[in-house]
Design a protein around this motif. Structure first.
Motif, PDB file in Angstrom:
ATOM      1  N   SER A  48       0.682  -1.152   0.120  1.00  0.00           N
ATOM      2  CA  SER A  48       0.021  -0.160  -0.005  1.00  0.00           C
ATOM      3  C   SER A  48       0.780   1.124  -0.123  1.00  0.00           C
ATOM      4  CB  SER A  48      -0.952  -0.013   1.153  1.00  0.00           C
ATOM      5  OG  SER A  48      -1.798  -1.238   1.256  1.00  0.00           O
ATOM      6  N   LYS A  49       2.001   1.308   0.844  1.00  0.00           N
ATOM      7  CA  LYS A  49       2.796   2.581   0.743  1.00  0.00           C
ATOM      8  C   LYS A  49       3.637   2.540  -0.734  1.00  0.00           C
ATOM      9  CE  LYS A  49       3.385   2.599   5.780  1.00  0.00           C
ATOM     10  NZ  LYS A  49       4.493   2.437   6.685  1.00  0.00           N
ATOM     11  N   GLN A  50       4.078   1.451  -1.065  1.00  0.00           N
ATOM     12  CA  GLN A  50       4.763   1.624  -2.519  1.00  0.00           C
ATOM     13  C   GLN A  50       3.710   2.160  -3.555  1.00  0.00           C
ATOM     14  OE1 GLN A  50       6.926  -1.846  -4.055  1.00  0.00           O
ATOM     15  NE2 GLN A  50       6.795  -2.786  -2.136  1.00  0.00           N
ATOM     16  N   ILE A  51       2.369   1.796  -3.434  1.00  0.00           N
ATOM     17  CA  ILE A  51       1.302   2.400  -4.365  1.00  0.00           C
ATOM     18  C   ILE A  51       1.274   3.671  -4.266  1.00  0.00           C
ATOM     19  CG2 ILE A  51      -1.028   2.404  -4.949  1.00  0.00           C
ATOM     20  CD1 ILE A  51      -0.998  -0.632  -4.390  1.00  0.00           C
ATOM     21  N   GLU A  52       1.058   4.409  -2.862  1.00  0.00           N
ATOM     22  CA  GLU A  52       1.065   5.637  -2.467  1.00  0.00           C
ATOM     23  C   GLU A  52       2.311   6.435  -2.943  1.00  0.00           C
ATOM     24  OE1 GLU A  52      -1.492   7.265  -2.109  1.00  0.00           O
ATOM     25  OE2 GLU A  52      -2.722   5.221  -1.737  1.00  0.00           O
ATOM     26  N   LEU A  53       3.589   5.913  -2.957  1.00  0.00           N
ATOM     27  CA  LEU A  53       4.462   6.570  -3.169  1.00  0.00           C
ATOM     28  C   LEU A  53       4.823   6.793  -4.767  1.00  0.00           C
ATOM     29  CD1 LEU A  53       7.591   7.788  -2.474  1.00  0.00           C
ATOM     30  CD2 LEU A  53       8.318   5.405  -2.260  1.00  0.00           C
ATOM     31  N   ALA A  54       4.606   5.573  -5.425  1.00  0.00           N
ATOM     32  CA  ALA A  54       4.485   5.738  -6.852  1.00  0.00           C
ATOM     33  C   ALA A  54       3.689   6.459  -7.460  1.00  0.00           C
ATOM     34  CB  ALA A  54       4.131   4.009  -7.433  1.00  0.00           C
ATOM     35  N   LYS A  55       2.341   6.577  -6.886  1.00  0.00           N
ATOM     36  CA  LYS A  55       1.266   7.544  -7.270  1.00  0.00           C
ATOM     37  C   LYS A  55       1.919   9.103  -7.187  1.00  0.00           C
ATOM     38  CE  LYS A  55      -2.676   7.343  -5.685  1.00  0.00           C
ATOM     39  NZ  LYS A  55      -3.732   7.257  -4.757  1.00  0.00           N
TER      40      LYS A  55
ATOM     41  N   THR B  71      -3.129  -9.589  -3.072  1.00  0.00           N
ATOM     42  CA  THR B  71      -4.510  -9.228  -2.681  1.00  0.00           C
ATOM     43  C   THR B  71      -4.387  -7.708  -1.988  1.00  0.00           C
ATOM     44  OG1 THR B  71      -5.196 -11.295  -2.096  1.00  0.00           O
ATOM     45  CG2 THR B  71      -6.235  -9.500  -1.007  1.00  0.00           C
ATOM     46  N   GLU B  72      -3.457  -7.377  -1.403  1.00  0.00           N
ATOM     47  CA  GLU B  72      -3.242  -5.891  -0.844  1.00  0.00           C
ATOM     48  C   GLU B  72      -3.347  -4.964  -1.936  1.00  0.00           C
ATOM     49  OE1 GLU B  72      -0.297  -3.059   1.707  1.00  0.00           O
ATOM     50  OE2 GLU B  72       0.087  -5.490   1.679  1.00  0.00           O
ATOM     51  N   ALA B  73      -2.411  -5.260  -3.268  1.00  0.00           N
ATOM     52  CA  ALA B  73      -2.428  -4.225  -4.417  1.00  0.00           C
ATOM     53  C   ALA B  73      -3.918  -4.295  -5.231  1.00  0.00           C
ATOM     54  CB  ALA B  73      -1.273  -4.926  -5.167  1.00  0.00           C
ATOM     55  N   ILE B  74      -4.561  -5.600  -5.244  1.00  0.00           N
ATOM     56  CA  ILE B  74      -5.719  -5.486  -6.217  1.00  0.00           C
ATOM     57  C   ILE B  74      -6.979  -4.819  -5.541  1.00  0.00           C
ATOM     58  CG2 ILE B  74      -6.886  -7.626  -5.361  1.00  0.00           C
ATOM     59  CD1 ILE B  74      -6.726  -8.265  -8.807  1.00  0.00           C
ATOM     60  N   ASN B  75      -6.935  -4.873  -3.945  1.00  0.00           N
ATOM     61  CA  ASN B  75      -7.947  -4.484  -3.297  1.00  0.00           C
ATOM     62  C   ASN B  75      -7.885  -2.869  -3.299  1.00  0.00           C
ATOM     63  OD1 ASN B  75      -9.476  -6.696  -3.004  1.00  0.00           O
ATOM     64  ND2 ASN B  75      -8.395  -7.276  -1.016  1.00  0.00           N
ATOM     65  N   HIS B  76      -6.495  -2.183  -3.406  1.00  0.00           N
ATOM     66  CA  HIS B  76      -6.543  -1.012  -3.484  1.00  0.00           C
ATOM     67  C   HIS B  76      -7.529  -0.209  -4.475  1.00  0.00           C
ATOM     68  CE1 HIS B  76      -4.610   3.164  -3.821  1.00  0.00           C
ATOM     69  NE2 HIS B  76      -3.684   3.105  -2.566  1.00  0.00           N
ATOM     70  N   PRO B  77      -8.382   0.906  -3.916  1.00  0.00           N
ATOM     71  CA  PRO B  77      -9.582   1.371  -4.792  1.00  0.00           C
ATOM     72  C   PRO B  77      -8.974   1.915  -5.903  1.00  0.00           C
ATOM     73  CG  PRO B  77      -9.030   2.894  -2.622  1.00  0.00           C
ATOM     74  CD  PRO B  77      -8.164   1.667  -2.441  1.00  0.00           C
ATOM     75  N   ASP B  78      -7.689   2.595  -6.039  1.00  0.00           N
ATOM     76  CA  ASP B  78      -7.173   3.203  -7.305  1.00  0.00           C
ATOM     77  C   ASP B  78      -6.769   2.257  -8.201  1.00  0.00           C
ATOM     78  OD1 ASP B  78      -8.020   5.704  -6.140  1.00  0.00           O
ATOM     79  OD2 ASP B  78      -5.944   6.040  -5.362  1.00  0.00           O
ATOM     80  N   ILE B  79      -6.327   1.010  -8.195  1.00  0.00           N
ATOM     81  CA  ILE B  79      -5.931   0.038  -8.796  1.00  0.00           C
ATOM     82  C   ILE B  79      -6.957  -0.678  -9.536  1.00  0.00           C
ATOM     83  CG2 ILE B  79      -4.761  -2.251  -8.956  1.00  0.00           C
ATOM     84  CD1 ILE B  79      -2.754   0.461  -8.446  1.00  0.00           C
TER      85      ILE B  79
END
Length: 301
Positions: free
Chosen positions: A61-68, A102-110
């Motif tokens: 989740s933190k990786q996704i936010e940082l990449a965003k 699952t953590e990645a695919i459940n992120h609302p922006d993914i």
């Protein structure tokens, strides 16, 4: 001639701009950890071809936010693909894979999960997991084939025969997961005819996408030593773009073109140096494609 670009495909499928976010799984590769080899594929960078990914020490989740944040100037409140890029991202326990995916695919922006892996790391337990995830949101599996030619595969230390790739594609089709195939153009010893054979072969399969990657010679790879000790031909920009146009003529519109060249990290790029100037390359490609009447299609999917 028209080709089905990823940009057009994503706009049609999701109704707007979609960006890929490079995420790290923290996994290794059987071609690196001694299971098959300790050298890896000869072209592969120290970062496992994921040099632009976020650090694996962070949660998904933190990786996704940082990449965003990194692409925030280009897109706001957008949609994203979680791309597990570096090393072999199905090379781990199913319990761990289920946790991170699952953590990645459940992120609302993914909106899509894209997983880079090897065809010899897709056992039935992994396939079962992928099938379940694909019911939540679309799952793409990106397979690094690089070439259909066994002699070249041995030369680059790929570590599996073509038959293993063919079986993986069949298994992924069985569970309804989209397959994207990576091919490298310019591998040592390969002629244009051999590369076109790879393009034609892959285009005949039931796959959804292709990535065409210019060969990069990077520092601290076996390919670097080969390049200096036994020099091999490297595409010029002009040669590469003209050859790309020829490759595209063999790829049917049902297959999405995910990449036409690719970026190598400038700090470690040895050749071809022209590829580091991305703006110049894209401008030349666009102009040359116009001359050759090669265009992105808006209704190719």
């Amino acid at each position: 001639m028209h080709y089905n670009s990823l940009n057009n495909h994503l706009k049609q499928r999701f109704g707007g701009k979609v960006y890929k976010l490079s995420i790290s799984s923290g996994l290794s590769c059987p071609n690196r950890d001694g299971t098959l080899s300790t050298l890896g594929c000869t072209f592969c960078s120290e970062g496992g071809s994921g040099d632009f990914a976020t650090p694996a020490v962070l949660s998904i989740s933190k990786q996704i936010e940082l990449a965003k944040e990194r692409v925030s100037k280009k897109i706001k409140n957008g949609k994203y693909i979680a791309y597990f890029q570096s090393f072999t991202n199905t090379y781990g326990s199913v319990e761990y894979l289920e946790k991170i995916f699952t953590e990645a695919i459940n992120h609302p922006d993914i909106v899509t999960l894209s997983i880079g892996t090897r065809p010899d790391c897709l056992g039935e337990d992994v396939l079962s997991l992928l099938e379940r995830l694909n019911q939540v949101k679309p799952v793409w599996i990106e397979l690094g084939l690089q070439t259909i030619h066994e002699k070249t595969a041995l030369h680059i230390n790929r570590g599996y025969p073509l038959a293993v790739f063919d079986e993986a594609v069949q298994n992924l089709n069985r569970i309804g997961v989209d397959v994207i195939v990576h091919l490298i153009l310019g591998l040592p010893g390969e002629t244009n005819g051999m590369m076109l054979e790879s393009v034609r072969y892959v285009s005949s399969l039931d796959i959804s996408g292709i990535k065409l990657q210019l060969l990069h010679v990077l520092k601290n790879t076996p390919l670097e030593k080969e390049y200096f000790n036994h020099p091999f031909d490297i595409f010029s920009m002009e040669e590469y773009v003209d050859f790309l146009a020829e490759c595209l003529s063999y790829i049917p519109p049902r297959i999405v073109i995910h990449r036409l060249t690719g970026d190598g990290p400038k700090r470690s790029l040895i050749a071809p140096l022209w590829s580091a100037d991305k703006k110049r390359v894209l401008n030349y490609m666009n102009n040359r494609f116009d001359e050759l009447n090669v265009h992105q299609g808006s209704n190719c999917s």
